[in-house]
Design an enzyme around this catalytic site. Structure first.
Site, PDB file in Angstrom:
ATOM      1  N   ASP A 176     134.312  31.041 -37.506  1.00  0.00           N
ATOM      2  CA  ASP A 176     134.174  31.636 -38.831  1.00  0.00           C
ATOM      3  C   ASP A 176     132.925  31.040 -39.447  1.00  0.00           C
ATOM      4  O   ASP A 176     132.525  29.928 -39.083  1.00  0.00           O
ATOM      5  CB  ASP A 176     135.353  31.260 -39.739  1.00  0.00           C
ATOM      6  CG  ASP A 176     135.169  29.868 -40.319  1.00  0.00           C
ATOM      7  OD1 ASP A 176     135.430  28.893 -39.589  1.00  0.00           O
ATOM      8  OD2 ASP A 176     134.725  29.730 -41.465  1.00  0.00           O
ATOM      9  N   CYS A 207     122.836  50.761 -39.949  1.00  0.00           N
ATOM     10  CA  CYS A 207     121.756  51.047 -38.995  1.00  0.00           C
ATOM     11  C   CYS A 207     121.752  52.505 -38.553  1.00  0.00           C
ATOM     12  O   CYS A 207     120.707  53.031 -38.172  1.00  0.00           O
ATOM     13  CB  CYS A 207     121.857  50.105 -37.802  1.00  0.00           C
ATOM     14  SG  CYS A 207     121.483  48.393 -38.260  1.00  0.00           S
ATOM     15  N   ASP A 265     142.274  28.460 -44.301  1.00  0.00           N
ATOM     16  CA  ASP A 265     141.910  27.065 -44.060  1.00  0.00           C
ATOM     17  C   ASP A 265     142.864  26.201 -44.884  1.00  0.00           C
ATOM     18  O   ASP A 265     143.675  26.706 -45.653  1.00  0.00           O
ATOM     19  CB  ASP A 265     140.431  26.813 -44.390  1.00  0.00           C
ATOM     20  CG  ASP A 265     140.134  26.981 -45.870  1.00  0.00           C
ATOM     21  OD1 ASP A 265     141.058  27.304 -46.646  1.00  0.00           O
ATOM     22  OD2 ASP A 265     138.976  26.793 -46.262  1.00  0.00           O
ATOM     23  N   HIS A 268     126.033  45.376 -42.022  1.00  0.00           N
ATOM     24  CA  HIS A 268     125.359  45.091 -40.750  1.00  0.00           C
ATOM     25  C   HIS A 268     125.702  43.683 -40.242  1.00  0.00           C
ATOM     26  O   HIS A 268     125.994  43.490 -39.063  1.00  0.00           O
ATOM     27  CB  HIS A 268     123.838  45.227 -40.868  1.00  0.00           C
ATOM     28  CG  HIS A 268     123.138  44.647 -39.672  1.00  0.00           C
ATOM     29  ND1 HIS A 268     123.020  45.324 -38.479  1.00  0.00           N
ATOM     30  CD2 HIS A 268     122.615  43.411 -39.466  1.00  0.00           C
ATOM     31  CE1 HIS A 268     122.429  44.536 -37.592  1.00  0.00           C
ATOM     32  NE2 HIS A 268     122.171  43.370 -38.158  1.00  0.00           N
ATOM     33  N   CYS A 275     125.963  50.131 -36.383  1.00  0.00           N
ATOM     34  CA  CYS A 275     126.773  50.003 -37.595  1.00  0.00           C
ATOM     35  C   CYS A 275     126.399  51.122 -38.573  1.00  0.00           C
ATOM     36  O   CYS A 275     125.388  51.800 -38.400  1.00  0.00           O
ATOM     37  CB  CYS A 275     126.580  48.626 -38.247  1.00  0.00           C
ATOM     38  SG  CYS A 275     125.068  48.452 -39.223  1.00  0.00           S
ATOM     39  N   CYS A 279     121.533  48.528 -33.000  1.00  0.00           N
ATOM     40  CA  CYS A 279     122.856  48.391 -33.629  1.00  0.00           C
ATOM     41  C   CYS A 279     123.396  49.764 -34.021  1.00  0.00           C
ATOM     42  O   CYS A 279     122.647  50.644 -34.428  1.00  0.00           O
ATOM     43  CB  CYS A 279     122.725  47.507 -34.868  1.00  0.00           C
ATOM     44  SG  CYS A 279     124.252  47.299 -35.807  1.00  0.00           S
TER      45      CYS A 279
HETATM   46 ZN   LIG Z   1     123.495  47.317 -37.990  1.00  0.00          ZN
END
Ligand SMILES: [Zn+2]
Length: 400
Positions: A272, A315, A93, A341, A312, A310
């Site tokens: 973002d 998870c 930025d 996550h 990930c 999920c």
């Molecule tokens: Zn997850």
């Protein structure tokens, strides 16, 4: 060419787009959610974990790195990619937003912003030219033009004055990049920022000039800063209607899943926000069926993952009960697992939106996602007491 943007598909029912940005550090597929590495780190996460979450671009904050460790230090250490061990794309930025939100005793003049550091009180002047030089020194892939954000609600005269200044600063930034390029530097792409608050006329007036400048992409500034959500979405639709089709569009500071999809539907390509990771460190994550407050006592023996839908690392391997226990015990691993996550969830959402555009089913995807997100399925009742948040500021709770 600093940046190449390819539009792969445009949705017919909405304004959603699927594209690809080719940067000096790899390809970024859009729509893209960029995790925020405020001080050259996405809090608690390693670059490997970010890659595993699907990140192909990160955002870093110029203001923070300008003050600490300083651009000359980063340059001496081989630039920001090498310094932080992140080989893929980086967007920085301009520093303008943080100067206005964090620095002390700031004074805005046509020259730039004079301020005192929030770290040690030292006095600095950041001009539009400095903002470009600093971002070049960091060796960013995409730099942002130095703009003057306005705190809302604001008087129309104040909004107008800031928009005019943003236009003049945009011109000066481009001149500075040309000067750097003449010296063999300034290889980065540069995005212009449109301002004008929530007044369509003012935003159109600002873009009349910003839009004629040779920027590589355009950002929507001054939105999601406290105004009504419906109004912000109207401004997104308005600006995307003016922005050139062949260039990337970036909505700054938006990180709620529903906001992301609603803005994609209006033609935005990049996002973002610190919100997903900041919330995660405080024990709240978005899942596919809503907002999960991990500390809620209703999860004390819940054997399901944070989000059963999920895949990930968190998870796949841990229960809600365990993550809740980590937060209850003040274990830093809780922040890390929740952050893994959170980043995976937002990047995954942007990826799914992209695939839906490519498959010509974005409108249905968005409707299904939002219905499911509002369902609250598998979430504990809100009246179950969460553990009181610690009052002491945590080590990873620094400014952003
Ligand atoms: Zn997850």
């Amino acid at each position: 060419m600093a940046l190449n943007f390819t539009l792969d598909q445009q949705d017919l029912a909405t304004q959603a787009r699927a594209g690809r940005l080719t940067t000096r550090h790899g390809e970024v597929s859009t729509p893209a959610f960029m995790p925020v590495g405020t001080q050259a780190a996405v809090k608690t996460l390693t670059p490997d974990e970010l890659s595993a979450a699907g990140a192909d671009i990160l955002l870093a904050n110029t203001y923070h790195l300008f003050l600490r460790p300083g651009v000359e230090t980063v340059r001496a250490l081989g630039g920001l990619h090498r310094f932080m061990g992140w080989p893929r794309a980086i967007l920085t930025d301009s520093g303008g937003f943080q100067v206005l939100s964090l620095a002390k005793l700031r004074k805005v003049t046509d020259e730039g912003v004079e301020f005192r550091s929030h770290l040690d009180g030292s006095r600095h002047l950041l001009t539009p030219e400095d903002a470009i030089r600093v971002q070049d020194g960091l060796d960013t892939d995409i730099a942002m033009s130095f703009d003057e954000p306005v705190e809302m609600p604001a008087d129309p005269a104040v909004v107008r004055k800031a928009a005019d200044r943003t236009v003049r600063w945009a011109e000066r930034g481009l001149v500075e990049r040309d000067r750097l390029r003449a010296e063999g530097r300034g290889a980065m792409a540069l995005f212009g920022i449109n301002q004008g608050g929530v007044d369509p006329g003012e935003r159109a007036r600002c873009f009349e000039r910003i839009g004629t400048m040779p920027f590589d992409g355009f950002a929507l500034g001054g939105l999601w800063v406290g105004e009504e959500r419906a109004l912000s979405l109207d401004m997104v639709e308005h600006d995307c209607g003016l922005f050139p089709v062949q260039q990337p569009r970036y909505l700054m500071g938006v990180g709620h899943p529903v906001d992301l999809l609603d803005a994609v539907a209006r033609g935005v390509d990049m996002f973002d926000c610190v919100l997903p990771t900041r919330n995660a460190r405080r024990g709240t994550v978005f899942i596919s069926t809503g907002r999960l407050v991990v500390k809620n006592s209703g999860y004390a023996r819940d054997q399901r993952p944070l989000d059963p839908a999920c895949d990930c690392y968190t998870c796949r391997n841990f229960t809600r009960a365990y993550v809740r226990h980590l937060f209850a015990s003040g274990e830093l691993l809780g922040m890390r697992l929740a952050s893994i996550h959170a980043v995976h969830q937002m990047i995954g959402l942007a990826r799914e939106a992209r695939q839906a555009v490519l498959d010509r089913r974005f409108a249905a995807f968005r409707t299904t996602f939002i219905e499911r997100f509002r369902s609250g399925e598998t979430l504990a009742r809100p009246e179950d007491d969460p553990i009181p948040a610690p009052t002491r500021k945590g080590p990873t709770d620094d400014v952003e």
